[in-house]
Motif scaffolding. Structure first.
Motif, PDB file in Angstrom:
ATOM      1  N   ALA B  91       0.834  -1.214   0.000  1.00  0.00           N
ATOM      2  CA  ALA B  91       0.000   0.000   0.000  1.00  0.00           C
ATOM      3  C   ALA B  91       0.862   1.254   0.000  1.00  0.00           C
ATOM      4  O   ALA B  91       0.598   2.216  -0.730  1.00  0.00           O
ATOM      5  N   LEU B  92       1.902   1.231   0.799  1.00  0.00           N
ATOM      6  CA  LEU B  92       2.751   2.425   0.899  1.00  0.00           C
ATOM      7  C   LEU B  92       3.650   2.598  -0.321  1.00  0.00           C
ATOM      8  O   LEU B  92       4.262   3.648  -0.506  1.00  0.00           O
ATOM      9  N   MET B  93       3.749   1.548  -1.153  1.00  0.00           N
ATOM     10  CA  MET B  93       4.535   1.660  -2.393  1.00  0.00           C
ATOM     11  C   MET B  93       3.672   2.089  -3.575  1.00  0.00           C
ATOM     12  O   MET B  93       4.203   2.418  -4.633  1.00  0.00           O
ATOM     13  N   ALA B  94       2.357   2.038  -3.388  1.00  0.00           N
ATOM     14  CA  ALA B  94       1.448   2.356  -4.500  1.00  0.00           C
ATOM     15  C   ALA B  94       1.549   3.828  -4.870  1.00  0.00           C
ATOM     16  O   ALA B  94       1.467   4.699  -4.001  1.00  0.00           O
ATOM     17  N   ASP B  95       1.728   4.065  -6.150  1.00  0.00           N
ATOM     18  CA  ASP B  95       1.910   5.441  -6.627  1.00  0.00           C
ATOM     19  C   ASP B  95       0.679   6.302  -6.396  1.00  0.00           C
ATOM     20  O   ASP B  95       0.776   7.503  -6.180  1.00  0.00           O
ATOM     21  N   ARG B  96      -0.493   5.647  -6.467  1.00  0.00           N
ATOM     22  CA  ARG B  96      -1.718   6.458  -6.395  1.00  0.00           C
ATOM     23  C   ARG B  96      -2.109   6.848  -4.966  1.00  0.00           C
ATOM     24  O   ARG B  96      -3.085   7.547  -4.754  1.00  0.00           O
ATOM     25  N   LEU B  97      -1.349   6.356  -3.973  1.00  0.00           N
ATOM     26  CA  LEU B  97      -1.703   6.680  -2.588  1.00  0.00           C
ATOM     27  C   LEU B  97      -1.337   8.124  -2.274  1.00  0.00           C
ATOM     28  O   LEU B  97      -0.167   8.502  -2.319  1.00  0.00           O
TER      29      LEU B  97
END
Lengths: 476, 292
Positions: B91-97
């Protein structure tokens, strides 16, 4: 004119005498402390009102008068023992004076942890203060004497009983008194028997259901030795079970072998005490002595057994307590015959607690520490210390006008302690204190949380205590 | 000087320190474990007991319960932290976060808090009568949550506290591992028609194994010797419900001064830890013994 000159002369003479005495007094500490100027002594104690007074007032005053710096660590009970015992076992010399609670002194003596204060002062008269007189102390000092030589091994710094505190405002309220009479048929007054105590607890638990008020405090932490202490030192004796139910000669704990730990009286006591949890606030199963005082001070309990070191601040300090002026003090409730036995010197009705400061053999500043211990053992420092920590270790302190005045505010706690202190007793002189405590306490915890029945808890505890005493070599 | 000798020279200080603070105390504990030694006994000297301390351990229900309790605790927290840590890492690597950097910082904060402070804070949150957790659980759900009377509540809270404290460590480790993975095998697997689960199981997990193994070992060993946090939270209670093995050994060695028995307990616990780690190593790498 002549009379005027005479008066001035007498005045000057008196002033001169006073000044010289005062200077002589000051200079004694300075002179005695001269070789230790700049030294630092480190002490450790449980964080109690009396200890905090030493940390904040007596330590700095001593430093001012002698040039010896006092570093004082007031920490939790567990931490204090952990650190002090490790220091003395390893002979590291980190601490120059340590708190010795009344119940641990026999272990310390058995393990030769402490410096003989009487002998040390006799050997080094230069540091023996004329103001330090062991005979000024109450008989509480006897707990800190070597049973063989009679020498003083610790200077008492706090002593108090564990009385029965109750909410005077509630007990004296006519509406509540009427309600109590209607419900129970009895008059509302401080309990003298366990049945009365339970009845009052039940009544106030119901009365206070919507008021954040419960019937009693119970020092029943389900994982802290405080529960063991409340049961064996404050409750069991009121049922006639003394010395934790362990025979002082044979070290038997089970009734089958002559002990009392699982006797009928002991089981009745544990059932009574565990039953009180029904009428106690929810924090009771995680309450040690501090939390019990906090519960009472917060006005969350109508009655309870509360360590006397907290009595003064609960009754007088508005910044910490919501029940200032509302606290009554009485003797704990007892079973029939127990009070008579205590008066005849054949038993006791509760715990006489307190502690002293002693000097570990491992200390690297023994002489400087001896000076400090004598300094706090002077009569002149006792009154203000008593006001701050509701502790009295000298007979003369009781008569001080300031104490007499405060006694009125704490509903005669000091008078009770002076007149009836003899009905209370310290812990038994067991050198295996911590070992038996660690073995027995889990069974008390299990009874508190209902994991096993109180009767079974005491049966198992007594068997385990005996096994431990055999292992340690005390019981053959 | 030969290169290999220079290497040993550089290693010497660390080896010496390890020898003094690790190996010598280990030998001492091994020695003490063969004696009956309690400084508060009538005879406070070391008395030869042979293997009696070890024999007693086999029949000591309190010790065995503590050990079993610790293993259950360790299994739950390590598995949970691994799963949670992986999900959070992805989740913390997701670009859209949105606010990714901020969440990363916040999420990492528990790691820097001392275990003793973590325990004290959770204690304040959970203390019956005053803590906000029992207050709101009662208010919103009617649950009488009490860590000083209910063994399950206490054990559960110890697990949740550990998850709160150490999941961020697992997340950070896995994030580092995931970031370092080469993209080519993943792209290749996608081209070959692998679905997400297949890619995860057959590509990501094998490539992530070294990181997973290190993380699991660190967390397993930490969980098996958990003392300070739990001590502050429950002191091992209610009764003995959270008396983990580290706490049990501490009680025996320090307040009870039963040094011989405590030494035997420590060694047996060390043995169990080593065996568990070895089994885990074999299971995760498919290797047998130390042959490879």
């Amino acid at each position: 004119m002549n009379s005027f000159i005479k008066a001035v002369g007498v005045g000057c003479l008196s002033l001169g005498l006073w000044c010289s005495t005062a200077l002589a007094q000051d200079s004694w500490w300075k002179t005695a402390a001269q070789p230790y100027q700049g030294a630092t002594i480190r002490g450790i104690s449980e964080s109690t009102p009396a200890s905090k007074y030493v940390e904040q007032v007596l330590g700095p005053k001593f430093t001012q008068e002698t040039g010896i710096k006092v570093e004082f660590e007031a920490t939790s009970w567990d931490q204090m023992y952990d650190k002090a015992i490790k220091d003395m076992e390893a002979n590291t010399g980190i601490y120059d004076f340590v708190y010795i609670e009344q119940d641990i002194v026999y272990t310390y003596l058995a393990r030769n942890f402490l410096v003989d204060i009487t002998k040390s002062l006799a050997d080094n008269a230069k540091i023996a203060s004329p103001d330090f007189k062991p005979e000024n102390f109450t008989t509480f000092l006897n707990y800190f004497k070597d049973p063989k030589s009679g020498d003083v091994m610790g200077v008492p710094m706090e002593a108090f009983i564990k009385p029965y505190l109750y909410r005077k405002d509630l007990f004296d309220d006519p509406a509540i008194q009427k309600s109590y009479k209607d419900k129970t048929g009895a008059d509302l007054k401080p309990a003298t028997t366990h049945e009365e105590y339970t009845r009052i607890a039940k009544f106030f638990a119901e009365y206070g259901a919507d008021k954040e008020l419960w019937g009693t405090t119970v020092q029943a932490s389900s994982s802290h030795p405080a529960a063991f202490y409340e049961f064996f030192e404050s409750v069991a004796p009121t049922f006639g079970v003394y010395n934790w139910g362990i025979d002082g000669k044979t070290f038997a704990a089970t009734e089958a072998h002559g002990g009392q730990m699982n006797s009928a009286a002991s089981k009745k006591a544990l059932n009574y005490w565990v039953d009180l949890l029904k009428y106690a606030p929810p924090e009771s199963t995680s309450s040690t002595w501090d939390e019990v005082a906090g519960t009472f001070a917060a006005g969350r309990a109508a009655q309870g057994l509360v360590y006397g070191e907290n009595a003064a601040w609960i009754a007088t300090d508005e910044s910490k307590s919501t029940v200032v002026g509302k606290v009554g003090v009485a003797l704990p409730p007892v079973e029939a015959g127990v009070m008579e036995a205590a008066k005849a010197g054949k038993g006791y009705i509760g715990y006489y607690d307190g502690g002293a400061f002693g000097i570990p053999h491992s200390s690297k500043n023994k002489d400087a520490s001896l000076l400090f211990l004598q300094y706090i053992g002077q009569t002149s420092v006792q009154t203000d210390w008593a006001l701050a920590g509701s502790r009295i270790v000298m007979n003369s302190t009781y008569d001080d006008p300031k104490i007499v005045e405060q006694d009125k505010k704490v509903s005669g706690y000091y008078t009770l302690m002076r007149d009836d202190g003899k009905l209370f007793a310290g812990a038994p002189p067991f050198p295996f204190h911590a070992q038996v405590l660690q073995v027995v306490a889990p069974f008390i915890y299990k009874a508190i949380v209902g994991e096993i029945k109180p009767d079974d808890a005491l049966d198992q505890a007594a068997t385990a205590a005996e096994a431990e005493l055999v292992k340690l070599g005390y019981r053959k | 000087m030969r290169r290999s000798n220079i290497g040993w020279l550089f290693l010497a200080p660390a080896t010496l320190i390890l020898f003094v603070v690790g190996f010598i105390p280990f030998l001492y504990i091994l020695y003490v474990g063969f004696f009956d030694w309690n400084s508060n006994a009538v005879d406070p000297t070391l008395r030869w007991a042979g293997l009696q301390n070890y024999r007693n351990l086999v029949f000591d229900a309190t010790f065995l319960n503590s050990l079993a309790r610790t293993l259950v605790f360790a299994f739950i927290v390590v598995v949970s932290e691994l799963l949670l840590g992986y999900v959070l890492a992805r989740a913390l690597m997701a670009d859209r976060l949105w606010g990714r950097q901020f969440f990363r910082t916040i999420h990492t904060l528990p790691i820097v808090v001392a275990p003793i402070a973590v325990g004290a804070t959770w204690r304040l949150l959970c203390v019956p009568g005053f803590g906000i957790i029992p207050y709101y659980l009662k208010l919103w759900f009617g649950i009488d949550y009490n860590i000083s009377t209910n063994a399950y509540h206490a054990f559960g809270t110890a697990i949740v506290m550990d998850l709160w404290h150490w999941t961020p460590f697992v997340t950070l480790s896995l994030m580092a591992g995931l970031t370092a993975l080469p993209k080519e095998p993943l792209e290749q697997a996608q081209i070959d028609g692998g679905n997400k689960l297949q890619i995860f199981w057959y590509v990501i997990v094998p490539m992530l194994k070294p990181v997973l193994l290190t993380t699991v070992f660190i967390r397993l060993m930490d969980a098996l010797r958990s003392v300070d946090e739990v001590w502050m939270l429950t002191k091992g209670g209610p009764a003995e419900a959270t008396r983990f093995i580290g706490l049990h050994i501490w009680i025996n060695v320090f307040p009870k001064t039963d040094y011989g028995y405590g030494a035997a307990m420590s060694l047996l616990t060390l043995y169990v830890t080593i065996v568990l780690s070895w089994l885990l190593f074999v299971a995760m790498t498919g290797r047998k013994g130390g042959a490879q």
